[in-house]
Design a protein around this motif. Structure first.
Motif, PDB file in Angstrom:
ATOM      1  N   TYR A 119       0.812  -1.218   0.000  1.00 31.05           N
ATOM      2  CA  TYR A 119       0.000   0.000   0.000  1.00 31.05           C
ATOM      3  C   TYR A 119       0.848   1.271   0.000  1.00 31.05           C
ATOM      4  CZ  TYR A 119       0.880  -0.813   4.977  1.00 31.05           C
ATOM      5  OH  TYR A 119       1.478  -1.094   6.192  1.00 31.05           O
ATOM      6  N   THR A 121       2.480   3.329  -2.137  1.00 33.18           N
ATOM      7  CA  THR A 121       2.525   3.496  -3.592  1.00 33.18           C
ATOM      8  C   THR A 121       3.171   4.799  -4.050  1.00 33.18           C
ATOM      9  OG1 THR A 121       0.295   4.435  -3.550  1.00 33.18           O
ATOM     10  CG2 THR A 121       0.489   2.058  -3.905  1.00 33.18           C
ATOM     11  N   LYS A 122       3.509   5.689  -3.110  1.00 33.77           N
ATOM     12  CA  LYS A 122       4.109   6.969  -3.489  1.00 33.77           C
ATOM     13  C   LYS A 122       5.355   7.232  -2.654  1.00 33.77           C
ATOM     14  CE  LYS A 122      -0.059   9.208  -5.313  1.00 33.77           C
ATOM     15  NZ  LYS A 122      -0.913  10.421  -5.272  1.00 33.77           N
ATOM     16  N   THR A 260       9.306   1.799  -6.933  1.00 37.88           N
ATOM     17  CA  THR A 260       8.518   0.579  -7.004  1.00 37.88           C
ATOM     18  C   THR A 260       9.446  -0.625  -6.926  1.00 37.88           C
ATOM     19  OG1 THR A 260       6.754  -0.551  -8.234  1.00 37.88           O
ATOM     20  CG2 THR A 260       8.560   0.401  -9.520  1.00 37.88           C
TER      21      THR A 260
END
Length: 283
Positions: A119, A121-122, A260
Motif C-alpha cells: 500500500y 505506492t508513493k 517501485t
C-alpha cells in the motif's frame, strides 16, 4: 577519521576507519550511541589513535555496514530547506524552519534492502546532509555557537511516502515518514572538524539516472541557524540526529515516477560516502 558500525543487524561492532585501516573501538565503548557522544567519544577515539592504543578489526571489509549511530533519542528533520525544492512542490520558501519528526526505529544501514508494504505506492527519495549532536543544545545563544554542539556529519536518505505525508496526513508530515527502514544513514560519521557543511555536493540516482544534483550552499537555513532556532523550543541531546532538508529532483515534483519493486536508489555526499538501497515490495 570515519566512525562506523559493522556487523549483522543488532550485533554491530563500533569501528573507526583511519587512513583506510579499520580499528576495533570495543576497548573504548560498547557502541556508537548517545552515551558515546556524551562522553566525548570522538575526542577519546582521536587520542587512542594518536597513542596507537586500538587493535585492528580483522575481516572488516567483509562485514555489513550498519547505521553509524545506534538509537538516538530523536530524529528531527527540516523540510522545504532548499528554495528550488520548495518551488518544485508548489510552495514558497519558508520564513522559519519547517519541522517534522522520524522515529529512531526507522534508521537503517546505507546498503540495507528497502522493504515496502504493497500500500506504499508513493515512496520518494531525499538525499540529505545529516548531523549528529555531540553536546546538549538548548537555548543556544547564536548560530555561530550552534556549530560547537555538532559532533559530526552523516549522509541520510529521508524516505517519504507522499500519500501518507500529504493526502492522508491530517496536516502532519510525520505519518508519511515513519515506515520501517525510512531513514538509511551512513556509511560513516565524519567528525565536524573535518567537514565544511556549507559547501558539499549532494547527488542521488534511481536506476542509474540522476535525480538530484545540488550543494548545501543552497540551504535556506544552514546548520547553525537550524540548531540555533530549533533549540529555543526543544532540547537536543548527545547522539540526536538532525536532517537538514533535500534539494530539488524528487518524485513529488511530478517529473519522475515514485519508487517501485526492483528500483535501486543511490546517493552520495562528498566526503560522507554513498548509499545503495534496492527496493522490494513485500506482501
Amino acid at each position: 577519521m570515519e566512525l562506523l558500525r559493522l556487523g549483522p543487524i543488532g550485533h554491530e561492532i563500533p569501528v573507526v576507519r583511519d587512513d583506510d585501516v579499520h580499528y576495533d573501538l570495543r576497548p573504548l565503548t560498547t557502541d556508537i550511541n548517545p552515551e558515546f557522544f556524551a562522553e566525548d567519544g570522538i575526542g577519546r577515539v582521536r587520542t587512542a589513535l594518536d597513542e596507537g592504543g586500538l587493535g585492528l578489526l580483522d575481516g572488516a571489509e567483509g562485514l555489513r555496514i550498519g547505521a553509524p549511530v545506534s538509537r538516538p533519542s530523536a530524529v528531527v528533520c527540516v523540510g522545504m530547506n532548499y528554495a528550488a525544492h520548495a518551488r518544485e512542490t508548489g510552495a514558497e520558501p519558508p520564513k522559519a524552519p519547517v519541522v517534522f519528526f522520524k522515529m529512531p526505529s526507522t534508521i537503517a544501514g546505507p546498503y540495507d534492502r528497502l522493504e515496502l508494504p504493497p500500500y506504499a505506492t508513493k515512496v520518494d527519495w531525499e538525499v540529505e546532509l545529516g548531523l549528529v549532536i555531540g553536546t546538549r543544545a538548548f537555548r543556544v545563544a547564536s548560530a555561530e555557537e550552534a556549530y560547537s554542539h555538532v559532533a559530526g556529519y552523516v549522509l541520510a536518505n529521508d524516505l517519504s511516502e507522499r500519500r501518507f505525508q500529504i493526502e492522508e496526513s491530517g496536516g502532519q508530515w510525520s505519518k508519511g515518514k515513519n515506515l520501517p527502514g525510512f531513514t538509511p544513514l551512513g556509511p560513516w560519521i565524519r567528525p565536524a572538524a573535518e567537514v565544511d557543511p556549507g559547501s558539499l555536493q549532494l547527488r542521488s540516482w534511481v536506476n542509474g539516472e540522476v535525480r538530484q544534483d545540488s550543494s548545501t550552499s543552497d540551504l535556506i537555513f544552514d546548520v547553525g541557524q537550524i540548531i540555533h532556532q530549533l533549540s529555543q523550543t526543544m532540547p537536543f541531546e548527545p547522539g540526536d540526529v538532525i536532517l537538514t532538508g533535500t534539494p530539488q529532483g524528487v518524485a513529488m515534483s511530478g517529473k519522475f515516477p515514485f519508487l517501485t519493486d526492483g528500483d535501486v536508489v543511490e546517493m552520495e555526499i562528498e566526503g560522507l560516502g554513498r548509499h545503495r538501497q534496492a527496493v522490494a515490495v513485500t506482501q
